[in-house]
Design a protein around this motif. Structure first.
Motif, short mmCIF file in Angstrom:
data_model
loop_
_atom_site.label_atom_id
_atom_site.label_comp_id
_atom_site.label_asym_id
_atom_site.label_seq_id
_atom_site.Cartn_x
_atom_site.Cartn_y
_atom_site.Cartn_z
N ARG A 172 0.82 -1.21 0.00
CA ARG A 172 0.00 0.00 0.00
C ARG A 172 0.86 1.27 0.00
NH1 ARG A 172 -5.06 -2.05 3.92
NH2 ARG A 172 -5.06 -4.16 3.05
N LYS A 194 1.86 4.58 -2.26
CA LYS A 194 1.23 5.34 -3.35
C LYS A 194 2.11 5.42 -4.60
CE LYS A 194 2.57 10.00 -1.79
NZ LYS A 194 2.03 11.33 -1.42
N TYR A 204 1.20 4.32 -8.48
CA TYR A 204 1.35 5.11 -9.69
C TYR A 204 2.03 4.31 -10.80
CZ TYR A 204 0.53 9.06 -6.47
OH TYR A 204 0.02 9.91 -5.54
N TYR A 244 -7.68 4.73 -7.99
CA TYR A 244 -6.79 4.55 -6.83
C TYR A 244 -5.70 5.62 -6.82
CZ TYR A 244 -4.43 1.56 -3.32
OH TYR A 244 -3.88 1.05 -2.17
N SER A 245 -5.10 5.85 -7.99
CA SER A 245 -4.03 6.84 -8.08
C SER A 245 -4.53 8.25 -7.79
CB SER A 245 -3.39 6.80 -9.48
OG SER A 245 -2.71 5.58 -9.68
N CYS A 287 -4.79 8.63 -4.12
CA CYS A 287 -3.46 8.78 -3.53
C CYS A 287 -2.87 10.17 -3.77
CB CYS A 287 -2.51 7.72 -4.11
SG CYS A 287 -2.88 6.02 -3.62
N GLN A 314 -9.00 8.84 1.76
CA GLN A 314 -7.73 8.25 2.18
C GLN A 314 -7.97 6.98 3.00
OE1 GLN A 314 -4.81 9.32 0.98
NE2 GLN A 314 -6.03 10.83 -0.14
#
Length: 295
Positions: free
Chosen positions: A41, A43, A47, A106-107, A110, A121
């Motif tokens: 997990r 970030k 990416y 998801y990105s 983040c 978050q």
């Protein structure tokens, strides 16, 4: 050894190019990376995996004929709900699209783009949210291998060992990417301190899967399968297979993780592991031969 000159002209290479090899590599890296990310997990890792997933989807769709018609096909399929779920290509595009769209979402969480605030978050760190991506990732990786097994007339690829091999090599490349990012300070080092130990077992399993794949192909009743296996061992793809896929892509990272804890050396092994998965996929892809026809 098989003397290819004595066979009928129908025995010929498939000529699938680097576009498909890169697609297989990117999807394996993204898919198995998201599997690992359930425990990591990080970030920056998300990416990278997002980029790989989008790149893989773009490469495979660029390989389709009449690409300009694809948006209209999707529009009418959505409007009429007329999806052909009997088509493996259709299933694959849906899987890869879900992985790409989900990873972009998801990105964005983040990065704090559009989806801002503590609730987003918390969602990105929740077990339920992160459990979706390993499922999509593993299914996409298996699909990329299963796609080869469905190629008509290429008996080298008609093996259930290919999806297993894709899983193993996808794991080694994604673990290598984590180690590389850790060395660059892009992910928390403590979150990846297990990578070296895990990589030893995965590389060992990967070597066994490669051996099994080649051994089964060599003993096949199909001339095309035997010709493909011999192209890997001593033919046109032998250099890429032995040097890129086996030596640098698997054996060296395995030895490095066994004998040293030097960060610089481990980083070098991680680079080999990442690109070794590409060379392994490319060598197997380029070694595919259509079976000859007998009259």
């Amino acid at each position: 050894m098989i003397d290819l000159s004595t066979l009928t002209p129908q025995l010929q290479a498939t000529h699938w190019g680097w576009t498909i090899a890169l697609f297989l590599w990117f999807i394996g890296l993204s898919g198995m990376g998201f599997f690992i990310n359930y425990w990591v997990r990080q970030k920056n890792f998300v990416y990278v995996l997002t980029f790989c997933g989008i790149a893989g989807l773009a490469l495979v769709t660029s390989h389709l004929g009449r690409l300009s018609n694809l948006p209209f096909v999707i529009f009418y399929a959505l409007r009429d709900f007329s999806f052909n779920f009997q088509s493996w290509m259709m299933i694959g595009i849906v899987l890869l699209s879900l992985l790409s769209v989900g990873s972009v979402f998801y990105s964005m969480i983040c990065a704090g783009i559009i989806f801002k605030g503590s609730k987003w978050q918390k969602l990105a760190q929740s077990d339920g949210f992160n459990a979706v991506f390993p499922v999509l990732g593993v299914c996409s990786t298996i699909y990329s291998g299963f796609l080869l097994t469905q190629a008509v007339g290429v008996s080298l690829w008609n093996s259930s060992l290919i999806p297993v091999l894709w899983i193993m090599s996808g794991l080694t490349s994604s673990i290598g990417m984590l180690e590389l990012m850790s060395a660059m300070g892009l992910v928390d080092h403590k979150s990846v301190d297990w990578c070296s130990r895990t990589s030893v077992w995965v590389d060992t399993a990967k070597l066994f899967a490669i051996f099994s794949f080649v051994y089964v192909a060599l003993g096949s009743a199909s001339i095309g399968a035997r010709a493909g296996a011999e192209a890997l061992i001593s033919g046109n793809q032998a250099l890429m297979f032995w040097i890129g896929g086996i030596t640098f892509g698997t054996a060296l990272p395995l030895l490095i993780n066994l004998i040293t804890r030097s960060q610089k050396v481990i980083t070098g092994g991680a680079i080999f592991a990442v690109f070794g998965a590409l060379f392994l996929r490319a060598s197997i892809l380029f070694s595919g031969y259509y079976d000859s026809l007998s009259f």
